[in-house]
Design a protein around this motif. Structure first.
Motif, mmCIF file in Angstrom:
data_model
loop_
_atom_site.group_PDB
_atom_site.id
_atom_site.type_symbol
_atom_site.label_atom_id
_atom_site.label_comp_id
_atom_site.label_asym_id
_atom_site.label_seq_id
_atom_site.Cartn_x
_atom_site.Cartn_y
_atom_site.Cartn_z
ATOM 1 N N TYR A 4 -23.668 44.443 -25.137
ATOM 2 C CA TYR A 4 -24.244 43.910 -23.903
ATOM 3 C C TYR A 4 -25.560 44.552 -23.468
ATOM 4 O O TYR A 4 -26.330 43.938 -22.747
ATOM 5 C CB TYR A 4 -23.228 43.992 -22.765
ATOM 6 N N ASP A 28 -19.214 48.095 -23.015
ATOM 7 C CA ASP A 28 -18.859 46.846 -23.703
ATOM 8 C C ASP A 28 -17.404 46.480 -23.428
ATOM 9 O O ASP A 28 -17.088 45.331 -23.129
ATOM 10 C CB ASP A 28 -19.069 46.970 -25.214
ATOM 11 N N ASP A 32 -16.083 43.151 -21.552
ATOM 12 C CA ASP A 32 -15.117 42.298 -22.258
ATOM 13 C C ASP A 32 -13.851 42.112 -21.426
ATOM 14 O O ASP A 32 -13.303 41.018 -21.331
ATOM 15 C CB ASP A 32 -14.751 42.886 -23.619
ATOM 16 N N LEU A 35 -14.492 39.703 -18.566
ATOM 17 C CA LEU A 35 -14.537 38.321 -19.058
ATOM 18 C C LEU A 35 -13.134 37.797 -19.304
ATOM 19 O O LEU A 35 -12.812 36.672 -18.933
ATOM 20 C CB LEU A 35 -15.386 38.238 -20.329
ATOM 21 N N SER A 36 -12.300 38.608 -19.920
ATOM 22 C CA SER A 36 -10.909 38.205 -20.161
ATOM 23 C C SER A 36 -10.179 37.954 -18.848
ATOM 24 O O SER A 36 -9.387 37.021 -18.736
ATOM 25 C CB SER A 36 -10.181 39.278 -20.965
ATOM 26 N N ASP A 41 -13.158 33.992 -23.152
ATOM 27 C CA ASP A 41 -12.997 34.728 -24.401
ATOM 28 C C ASP A 41 -14.315 35.441 -24.710
ATOM 29 O O ASP A 41 -15.330 34.779 -24.953
ATOM 30 C CB ASP A 41 -12.631 33.762 -25.522
ATOM 31 N N PRO A 42 -14.330 36.781 -24.703
ATOM 32 C CA PRO A 42 -15.579 37.518 -24.935
ATOM 33 C C PRO A 42 -16.213 37.233 -26.300
ATOM 34 O O PRO A 42 -17.421 37.398 -26.455
ATOM 35 C CB PRO A 42 -15.157 38.987 -24.847
ATOM 36 N N THR A 43 -15.427 36.794 -27.252
ATOM 37 C CA THR A 43 -15.978 36.548 -28.586
ATOM 38 C C THR A 43 -16.821 35.287 -28.651
ATOM 39 O O THR A 43 -17.588 35.105 -29.596
ATOM 40 C CB THR A 43 -14.857 36.457 -29.644
ATOM 41 N N VAL A 45 -18.916 34.348 -26.119
ATOM 42 C CA VAL A 45 -20.045 34.498 -25.198
ATOM 43 C C VAL A 45 -21.227 35.120 -25.941
ATOM 44 O O VAL A 45 -21.084 36.143 -26.608
ATOM 45 C CB VAL A 45 -19.653 35.394 -24.000
ATOM 46 N N PRO A 47 -24.118 37.211 -25.246
ATOM 47 C CA PRO A 47 -24.569 38.052 -24.133
ATOM 48 C C PRO A 47 -26.016 37.839 -23.720
ATOM 49 O O PRO A 47 -26.352 37.982 -22.557
ATOM 50 C CB PRO A 47 -24.369 39.473 -24.661
ATOM 51 N N LEU A 53 -24.292 39.976 -17.442
ATOM 52 C CA LEU A 53 -23.460 40.808 -18.312
ATOM 53 C C LEU A 53 -24.212 42.064 -18.742
ATOM 54 O O LEU A 53 -23.632 43.158 -18.784
ATOM 55 C CB LEU A 53 -22.998 40.008 -19.530
#
Length: 120
Positions: A4, A28, A32, A35-36, A41-43, A45, A47, A53
């Motif tokens: 990030y 990070d 994450d 976001l969760s 789902d952080p995967t 996004v 950044p 963020l």
């Protein structure tokens, strides 16, 4: 490498030289987790598309660094830690309240809005 933020994102001269890779990893993980918490789902996004963020990660990492460096009750680092905590908590609240719009592959880069018109 941090997800990030990076060292060049830090502007505070008392903090910049003391940021570690471990601190960036903790920032990070913090972002994450947020976001969760809001159901994102952080995967998925990217950044770089969400400046909030990056700012959250910078403030949180600055908070952790200042807290580690503090030596006493009236220490400048402790005062900085308190200030950074207020900043990241304010952004955290904003993110939790308003969420984060995640674009799907079908969407274009520009956001589209639907306005319903009714007769009064």
């Amino acid at each position: 490498m941090a997800k990030y933020c990076e060292l060049s994102d830090f502007q505070d001269s008392l903090i910049t030289g003391n940021i570690t890779d471990e601190t960036l990893s903790k920032a990070d993980a913090y972002v994450d987790s947020l976001l969760s918490q809001i159901g994102v789902d952080p995967t998925v996004v990217n950044p770089s598309g969400y400046p909030i963020l990056k700012q959250l990660a910078v403030y949180f990492a600055s908070y952790l660094t200042a807290l580690e460096l503090s030596a006493g009750e009236n220490d400048v680092y402790l005062q900085k830690a308190k200030a950074y905590k207020e900043l990241y908590e304010k952004l955290e609240k904003r993110l939790i309240e308003y969420g984060l719009r995640v674009q799907t592959e079908d969407e274009t880069e520009t956001a589209s809005f639907t306005i319903k018109l009714t007769r009064g």
